[in-house]
Design a protein around this motif. Structure first.
Motif, PDB file in Angstrom:
ATOM      1  N   LYS A 130      24.232  -7.196  28.452  1.00 16.57           N
ATOM      2  CA  LYS A 130      24.283  -8.414  27.624  1.00 16.57           C
ATOM      3  C   LYS A 130      22.876  -9.007  27.533  1.00 16.57           C
ATOM      4  N   GLU A 131      22.461  -9.305  26.296  1.00 20.06           N
ATOM      5  CA  GLU A 131      21.144  -9.897  26.090  1.00 20.06           C
ATOM      6  C   GLU A 131      21.062 -11.286  26.730  1.00 20.06           C
ATOM      7  N   ILE A 132      19.904 -11.592  27.281  1.00 22.86           N
ATOM      8  CA  ILE A 132      19.659 -12.926  27.851  1.00 22.86           C
ATOM      9  C   ILE A 132      19.628 -13.946  26.709  1.00 22.86           C
ATOM     10  N   ASP A 133      20.271 -15.082  26.906  1.00 25.58           N
ATOM     11  CA  ASP A 133      20.308 -16.093  25.842  1.00 25.58           C
ATOM     12  C   ASP A 133      19.001 -16.891  25.793  1.00 25.58           C
ATOM     13  N   ASP A 134      18.829 -17.638  24.701  1.00 27.19           N
ATOM     14  CA  ASP A 134      17.600 -18.385  24.463  1.00 27.19           C
ATOM     15  C   ASP A 134      17.300 -19.377  25.583  1.00 27.19           C
ATOM     16  N   GLU A 135      18.335 -20.065  26.053  1.00 26.72           N
ATOM     17  CA  GLU A 135      18.128 -21.122  27.043  1.00 26.72           C
ATOM     18  C   GLU A 135      17.524 -20.575  28.335  1.00 26.72           C
ATOM     19  N   ARG A 136      18.045 -19.446  28.799  1.00 28.29           N
ATOM     20  CA  ARG A 136      17.521 -18.869  30.041  1.00 28.29           C
ATOM     21  C   ARG A 136      16.100 -18.341  29.851  1.00 28.29           C
ATOM     22  N   PHE A 137      15.795 -17.788  28.663  1.00 24.72           N
ATOM     23  CA  PHE A 137      14.424 -17.374  28.384  1.00 24.72           C
ATOM     24  C   PHE A 137      13.478 -18.573  28.431  1.00 24.72           C
ATOM     25  N   CYS A 138      13.853 -19.664  27.789  1.00 23.06           N
ATOM     26  CA  CYS A 138      13.000 -20.852  27.763  1.00 23.06           C
ATOM     27  C   CYS A 138      12.738 -21.361  29.178  1.00 23.06           C
ATOM     28  N   TYR A 139      13.779 -21.370  29.995  1.00 23.00           N
ATOM     29  CA  TYR A 139      13.658 -21.824  31.379  1.00 23.00           C
ATOM     30  C   TYR A 139      12.668 -20.934  32.143  1.00 23.00           C
ATOM     31  N   ALA A 140      12.823 -19.613  31.999  1.00 20.17           N
ATOM     32  CA  ALA A 140      11.936 -18.676  32.694  1.00 20.17           C
ATOM     33  C   ALA A 140      10.494 -18.821  32.220  1.00 20.17           C
ATOM     34  N   PHE A 141      10.292 -18.917  30.909  1.00 20.90           N
ATOM     35  CA  PHE A 141       8.932 -19.068  30.371  1.00 20.90           C
ATOM     36  C   PHE A 141       8.278 -20.353  30.879  1.00 20.90           C
ATOM     37  N   ALA A 142       9.067 -21.426  30.953  1.00 20.46           N
ATOM     38  CA  ALA A 142       8.523 -22.701  31.427  1.00 20.46           C
ATOM     39  C   ALA A 142       8.054 -22.584  32.879  1.00 20.46           C
ATOM     40  N   ARG A 143       8.855 -21.952  33.716  1.00 22.53           N
ATOM     41  CA  ARG A 143       8.478 -21.780  35.117  1.00 22.53           C
ATOM     42  C   ARG A 143       7.223 -20.924  35.248  1.00 22.53           C
ATOM     43  N   ILE A 144       7.139 -19.857  34.442  1.00 19.69           N
ATOM     44  CA  ILE A 144       5.979 -18.961  34.496  1.00 19.69           C
ATOM     45  C   ILE A 144       4.731 -19.676  34.008  1.00 19.69           C
ATOM     46  N   ASP A 145       4.886 -20.501  32.962  1.00 22.50           N
ATOM     47  CA  ASP A 145       3.733 -21.206  32.420  1.00 22.50           C
ATOM     48  C   ASP A 145       3.158 -22.193  33.434  1.00 22.50           C
ATOM     49  N   VAL A 146       4.014 -22.867  34.165  1.00 22.98           N
ATOM     50  CA  VAL A 146       3.551 -23.793  35.214  1.00 22.98           C
ATOM     51  C   VAL A 146       2.793 -23.010  36.292  1.00 22.98           C
ATOM     52  N   ALA A 147       3.356 -21.879  36.711  1.00 21.43           N
ATOM     53  CA  ALA A 147       2.694 -21.050  37.727  1.00 21.43           C
ATOM     54  C   ALA A 147       1.353 -20.534  37.213  1.00 21.43           C
ATOM     55  N   ARG A 148       1.311 -20.146  35.938  1.00 19.04           N
ATOM     56  CA  ARG A 148       0.056 -19.669  35.336  1.00 19.04           C
ATOM     57  C   ARG A 148      -1.014 -20.747  35.349  1.00 19.04           C
ATOM     58  N   GLU A 149      -0.611 -21.970  34.974  1.00 24.10           N
ATOM     59  CA  GLU A 149      -1.572 -23.080  34.959  1.00 24.10           C
ATOM     60  C   GLU A 149      -2.062 -23.391  36.370  1.00 24.10           C
ATOM     61  N   ASN A 150      -1.177 -23.319  37.345  1.00 25.13           N
ATOM     62  CA  ASN A 150      -1.580 -23.558  38.737  1.00 25.13           C
ATOM     63  C   ASN A 150      -2.571 -22.511  39.226  1.00 25.13           C
ATOM     64  N   CYS A 151      -2.431 -21.289  38.700  1.00 26.97           N
ATOM     65  CA  CYS A 151      -3.361 -20.206  39.054  1.00 26.97           C
ATOM     66  C   CYS A 151      -4.639 -20.254  38.221  1.00 26.97           C
ATOM     67  N   GLN A 152      -4.641 -21.119  37.207  1.00 30.20           N
ATOM     68  CA  GLN A 152      -5.793 -21.249  36.284  1.00 30.20           C
ATOM     69  C   GLN A 152      -6.184 -19.881  35.706  1.00 30.20           C
ATOM     70  N   THR A 153      -5.189 -19.205  35.187  1.00 27.01           N
ATOM     71  CA  THR A 153      -5.433 -17.883  34.617  1.00 27.01           C
ATOM     72  C   THR A 153      -4.690 -17.737  33.295  1.00 27.01           C
ATOM     73  N   SER A 154      -4.913 -16.620  32.621  1.00 26.22           N
ATOM     74  CA  SER A 154      -4.255 -16.358  31.340  1.00 26.22           C
ATOM     75  C   SER A 154      -3.282 -15.203  31.499  1.00 26.22           C
ATOM     76  N   LEU A 155      -2.313 -15.137  30.600  1.00 30.16           N
ATOM     77  CA  LEU A 155      -1.374 -14.024  30.551  1.00 30.16           C
ATOM     78  C   LEU A 155      -1.186 -13.607  29.102  1.00 30.16           C
ATOM     79  N   THR A 156      -1.013 -12.303  28.867  1.00 33.09           N
ATOM     80  CA  THR A 156      -0.702 -11.839  27.518  1.00 33.09           C
ATOM     81  C   THR A 156       0.787 -12.045  27.239  1.00 33.09           C
ATOM     82  N   PHE A 157       1.154 -11.875  25.990  1.00 35.19           N
ATOM     83  CA  PHE A 157       2.549 -11.979  25.550  1.00 35.19           C
ATOM     84  C   PHE A 157       3.431 -11.034  26.367  1.00 35.19           C
ATOM     85  N   PHE A 158       2.985  -9.785  26.534  1.00 34.39           N
ATOM     86  CA  PHE A 158       3.779  -8.791  27.262  1.00 34.39           C
ATOM     87  C   PHE A 158       3.881  -9.154  28.743  1.00 34.39           C
TER      88      PHE A 158
END
Length: 434
Positions: free
Chosen positions: A95-123
């Motif tokens: 079953k494909e992951i729904d939009d809401e869970r993707f948004c939640y995961a991306f938000a958590r990753i983005d916070v971690a990325r900012e804390n690391c002061q680094t960049s990430l590609t789309f992939f």
């Protein structure tokens, strides 16, 4: 479950944000993504299967996913790219992951990325999101498809309990090198010390053997450690755990799929203590495994075939399948490709299988123009003396033209890119929903 207030609320907005965040589509290297992984505390407690190679990865992932689901495991599967929706890339229990869970995961990753002061590609964002969702769901097993390489691909930050290498051919040469030796070196780097490494490639570059030796992987190669015997109505598999007899032919079409299926069964043999599966579960899983866009037949009169073949090796397999299913009438090709692919090589593989070339461009900055494609067709020795080449504004217009011209004894083959197949598939879905 809500995304943090600092991020977008809609998946489409998140995807646009992630594409704009990093100047490059691809940036090789594992330091940045590994840093964010550690900040997120992503430590999988379940077995991981990595699937790399030039062609065949999607089919192998689909078969593994299907068999393991039939065996009752909660299976996480991460593949790319997608045809219609980004959600296709991450599935739990098919079953494909729904939009809401993707948004939640991306938000958590983005916070971690900012804390690391680094960049990430789309992939890289997508890879971390997949594993975040798998860890949160506490899946029993995760199947991760390698994006394009191996050694420096984002999925390689996770240790595999089994690694699979499906094939080694020339593609993504600007990142992986211009020879099979260099590409083999990159792709075989997903192997792990003392862990099973399953390889479906018969003609191995020396670099793969060198990687196996330096890494210390337990190596199983097609036709040496495992293989299959084809019969009239069924097939048999032999591998690390012996023979499996009277297996059904697959839902996935094409001769190459038996080799892919053998690769899956060899992997499952080596994982027998971690993930045991019965013969009935294997049979059921093979019958149920489906993957859009891999010699996918969506109509029979005329036959309409969707295939994402976008490099010469995949085009060669498509050619074999077209020869094996040759109709009484003509073959129309709806053809569009990306500029950075070996366009001439793909045309060379298929030029004897196609009567009418219906050419267009696709809606992406990486697309080859229709005029460029037509020029490559001419270079391959295909002349327009018999009105065999037509140009269209888009793939859908080319497909509609083919449908108007083709009789029930003809066939239409749509190929060249995930974009090409996706555009036509989207159109067909629209027709069926009316």
């Amino acid at each position: 479950m809500n995304a943090t207030s600092s991020g977008p609320d809609l998946l489409a907005d998140w995807l646009a944000y992630l594409e704009a965040l990093h100047p490059k589509t691809i940036e090789m290297g594992l330091d940045r993504v590994n840093q964010v992984r550690q900040k997120l505390g992503l430590i999988p407690k379940f077995p991981i299967i990595l699937v790399g190679g030039t062609n065949g990865k999607g089919s192998v992932c689909a078969m593994l996913e299907s068999i393991l689901c039939c065996a009752g495991y909660q299976v996480g599967c991460y593949t790319s790219p997608h045809l219609l929706r980004y959600n296709e890339r991450v599935r739990i229990d098919k079953k494909e992951i729904d939009d809401e869970r993707f948004c939640y995961a991306f938000a958590r990753i983005d916070v971690a990325r900012e804390n690391c002061q680094t960049s990430l590609t789309f992939f890289e964002f997508g890879t971390l999101a997949a594993m975040y969702l798998f860890v949160k769901a506490q899946v029993d097993v995760a199947i991760l498809e390698v994006g394009l390489g191996g050694r420096l691909d984002a999925v390689n930050i996770f240790d595999a309990d089994c690694s699979i290498l499906t094939s080694i051919d020339l593609d993504h040469m600007e990142y992986l090198g211009a020879t099979r030796e260099k590409i083999g070196f990159e792709k075989a780097a997903i192997f792990r010390k003392n862990k099973p490494a399953i390889c479906a490639e018969i003609n191995l570059p020396d670099s793969v053997n060198q990687q196996v030796e330096s890494i210390g992987a337990n190596f199983f190669q097609f036709e040496k450690a495992f293989g299959f015997s084809k019969k009239n109505t069924q097939w048999d598999f032999w591998g690390p755990k012996g023979w499996r007899y009277s297996l059904p032919f697959l839902a996935l079409r094409g001769e190459k799929q038996l080799q892919n299926a053998s690769t899956c069964l060899a992997a499952l043999d080596t994982l027998d203590e971690l993930l045991p599966v019965s013969m009935n579960e294997v049979r059921q899983g093979l019958i149920e495994a489906v993957i859009p866009g891999r010699f996918q037949v969506v109509s029979t009169q005329p036959m309409i075939i969707l295939d994402v073949a976008h490099n010469p090796a995949a085009a060669s397999v498509l050619s074999e399948n077209l020869v094996a299913t040759k109709p009484a009438g003509y073959t129309y090709a709806v053809f569009a490709m990306l500029q950075d692919k070996d366009i001439f090589g793909v045309i060379q593989e298929l030029k004897n299988d196609i009567d009418f070339w219906l050419i267009s461009s696709i809606h992406t900055p990486r697309a080859a123009t229709a005029d460029y494609l037509i020029n490559e067709i001419h270079k391959a020795g295909i002349s327009n003396n018999k009105n065999v080449i037509y140009k269209f504004p888009d793939c859908v217009a080319a497909f509609v033209f083919a449908c108007e011209r083709a009789t029930k004894n003809d066939r239409i083959c749509i190929f060249g890119s995930f974009y090409t197949v996706g555009d036509v598939l989207r159109y067909l879905n629209t027709l069926h929903s009316k």
